[in-house]
Design an enzyme around this catalytic site. Sequence first.
Site, PDB file in Angstrom:
ATOM      1  N   TYR A  59    -110.618 -37.557 -57.548  1.00  0.00           N
ATOM      2  CA  TYR A  59    -109.670 -38.173 -56.616  1.00  0.00           C
ATOM      3  C   TYR A  59    -110.401 -38.699 -55.375  1.00  0.00           C
ATOM      4  O   TYR A  59    -111.116 -37.967 -54.694  1.00  0.00           O
ATOM      5  CB  TYR A  59    -108.577 -37.176 -56.176  1.00  0.00           C
TER       6      TYR A  59
HETATM    7  N1  NAP Z   1    -103.493 -34.951 -64.507  1.00  0.00           N
HETATM    8  C1  NAP Z   1    -103.324 -36.239 -64.303  1.00  0.00           C
HETATM    9  O1  NAP Z   1    -103.763 -37.071 -65.096  1.00  0.00           O
HETATM   10  C2  NAP Z   1    -102.589 -36.696 -63.075  1.00  0.00           C
HETATM   11  C3  NAP Z   1    -102.276 -38.068 -62.935  1.00  0.00           C
HETATM   12  C4  NAP Z   1    -101.587 -38.441 -61.790  1.00  0.00           C
HETATM   13  C5  NAP Z   1    -101.249 -37.520 -60.822  1.00  0.00           C
HETATM   14  N2  NAP Z   1    -101.582 -36.202 -60.973  1.00  0.00           N
HETATM   15  C6  NAP Z   1    -101.256 -35.193 -59.943  1.00  0.00           C
HETATM   16  O2  NAP Z   1     -99.865 -35.256 -59.659  1.00  0.00           O
HETATM   17  C7  NAP Z   1     -99.653 -35.531 -58.273  1.00  0.00           C
HETATM   18  C8  NAP Z   1     -98.395 -36.357 -58.125  1.00  0.00           C
HETATM   19  O3  NAP Z   1     -98.482 -37.508 -58.952  1.00  0.00           O
HETATM   20  P1  NAP Z   1     -97.955 -38.903 -58.486  1.00  0.00           P
HETATM   21  O4  NAP Z   1     -98.528 -39.207 -57.134  1.00  0.00           O
HETATM   22  O5  NAP Z   1     -98.211 -39.879 -59.575  1.00  0.00           O
HETATM   23  O6  NAP Z   1     -96.391 -38.603 -58.326  1.00  0.00           O
HETATM   24  P2  NAP Z   1     -95.124 -39.552 -58.210  1.00  0.00           P
HETATM   25  O7  NAP Z   1     -94.047 -38.687 -57.714  1.00  0.00           O
HETATM   26  O8  NAP Z   1     -94.861 -40.272 -59.481  1.00  0.00           O
HETATM   27  O9  NAP Z   1     -95.511 -40.668 -57.156  1.00  0.00           O
HETATM   28  C9  NAP Z   1     -95.758 -40.354 -55.825  1.00  0.00           C
HETATM   29  C10 NAP Z   1     -95.651 -41.633 -54.998  1.00  0.00           C
HETATM   30  O10 NAP Z   1     -94.295 -42.008 -54.875  1.00  0.00           O
HETATM   31  C11 NAP Z   1     -94.048 -42.508 -53.559  1.00  0.00           C
HETATM   32  N3  NAP Z   1     -93.114 -41.556 -52.914  1.00  0.00           N
HETATM   33  C12 NAP Z   1     -93.146 -40.215 -52.955  1.00  0.00           C
HETATM   34  N4  NAP Z   1     -92.108 -39.663 -52.295  1.00  0.00           N
HETATM   35  C13 NAP Z   1     -91.386 -40.680 -51.819  1.00  0.00           C
HETATM   36  C14 NAP Z   1     -90.194 -40.756 -51.055  1.00  0.00           C
HETATM   37  N5  NAP Z   1     -89.538 -39.668 -50.651  1.00  0.00           N
HETATM   38  N6  NAP Z   1     -89.738 -41.973 -50.727  1.00  0.00           N
HETATM   39  C15 NAP Z   1     -90.380 -43.081 -51.124  1.00  0.00           C
HETATM   40  N7  NAP Z   1     -91.520 -43.098 -51.859  1.00  0.00           N
HETATM   41  C16 NAP Z   1     -92.023 -41.898 -52.208  1.00  0.00           C
HETATM   42  C17 NAP Z   1     -95.413 -42.560 -52.873  1.00  0.00           C
HETATM   43  O11 NAP Z   1     -96.023 -43.795 -53.203  1.00  0.00           O
HETATM   44  P3  NAP Z   1     -96.002 -45.096 -52.223  1.00  0.00           P
HETATM   45  O12 NAP Z   1     -95.907 -44.622 -50.822  1.00  0.00           O
HETATM   46  O13 NAP Z   1     -97.282 -45.776 -52.538  1.00  0.00           O
HETATM   47  O14 NAP Z   1     -94.816 -45.874 -52.661  1.00  0.00           O
HETATM   48  C18 NAP Z   1     -96.168 -41.452 -53.591  1.00  0.00           C
HETATM   49  O15 NAP Z   1     -97.558 -41.593 -53.520  1.00  0.00           O
HETATM   50  C19 NAP Z   1    -100.949 -36.192 -57.826  1.00  0.00           C
HETATM   51  O16 NAP Z   1    -101.179 -36.066 -56.440  1.00  0.00           O
HETATM   52  C20 NAP Z   1    -101.976 -35.411 -58.617  1.00  0.00           C
HETATM   53  O17 NAP Z   1    -102.238 -34.166 -58.012  1.00  0.00           O
HETATM   54  C21 NAP Z   1    -102.242 -35.784 -62.098  1.00  0.00           C
END
Ligand code: NAP
Length: 357
Positions: A59
Amino acid sequence: MALDTYYTLGRSGLRVSPLALGTMTFGQSDWGADAETSGQIFDAYLEAGGNFVDTANAYSGGASEELVGKLLAERGIRDRTVLSTKFTLGARPGDPNLAGNGRKAMLRCLEDSLRRLGTDYIDLYIMHAWDGLTPVEEVMRGMDDLVSSGKVRYIAFSDVPAWYAARAQTLAEWRDYAPLIALQLEYSLAERGLEYEFPSLAQELGMGLMTWGPLAKGLLSGKYSADASATEDLPEGRVKVAAIHRPSQDNRSERNWRIVTELAAVAEEVGRSPAEVAVNWVANRPAVGSVLLGASKLHQIQSTVTSLDFTLPEELRHRLDEISAPPAAVPYSFMTLLQGGLNADVRNKPAGYSAQA
Ligand SMILES: NC(=O)c1ccc[n+]([C@@H]2O[C@H](COP(=O)([O-])OP(=O)(O)OC[C@H]3O[C@@H](n4cnc5c(N)ncnc54)[C@H](OP(=O)(O)O)[C@@H]3O)[C@@H](O)[C@H]2O)c1
């Protein structure tokens, strides 16, 4: 439900919050959070009672681990925190053993992660993805050695086929290796592919699902709508970045806009934000142990740590289940049909019955 209502992860004694903090945004220059905002997000999660923090060696090119390490040290909470990190990714040209799942890469990545995180142990060490090459025997023996060395407490897999996780866990049982206690996989109303295999696998073999992407990169957060779905109309954020720069990750589709619309209606009825309802839906699915929250801004995490503070009425949950139902697929649909006939005469056992009794 507060985040300090802890659960044991999979078949283990590790107590974790039902919502975990994902730190993939930490130090990410494109669509992430700078050091100051990362610190605010981190504190908001802790203040809500959370104890489970997830990062990965890859990351932000290692910057996420460095930031997490610094935040843990400054707040003096390394030991009370359940810290997970990952190996597999981070290849560099000319250095093939810096990535992948071979023993050499695994050990080197762990040493690098420990240094960046400023700690001498990882609570949950995760193989980030199946590399398609390394024998499962080598991975499981290597991870068991890390547990025996004391540098790792528990182990897990992420982004693997179900058969691979099943084989690994069976091997661990038979060879007395440290078992996998979790599977980290994508799961949301927009992405339900794991349902064909993984909930039953996880329950049968003692692994908790640690799901990522509950908001489908933000698509389910409430800031997007079918009426403004053209690229130029999208608000700034990861969905727009994907639409412009990473077409393979662009998750706008007719199906997903229908889900976004229904989610907004359900959220309105229950008096919560779409983001809270989307997280609540995932957290209450079978076999889910902990849902990873991602945020690029403080207000985002503040508005999702409350996602378990309410119960989604059955009728509203059903509407979300229906609108997002994954298509029936063989062999599961046919197998279920056959089982219906086979088991028609078999009645549920009375409560309290135990085969061991
Ligand atoms: N193992 C894997 O392959 C893998 C892959 C991906 C992630 N992960 C893990 O999972 C975690 C979460 O994944 P993800 O970031 O993809 O989750 P997600 O919930 O799908 O997306 C999070 C994104 O949504 C937006 N967001 C979040 N809360 C919000 C709200 N209240 N209002 C408006 N926009 C909002 C933000 O993006 P914007 O501000 O850019 O719109 C934020 O970065 C990561 O940090 C990581 O630790 C693991």
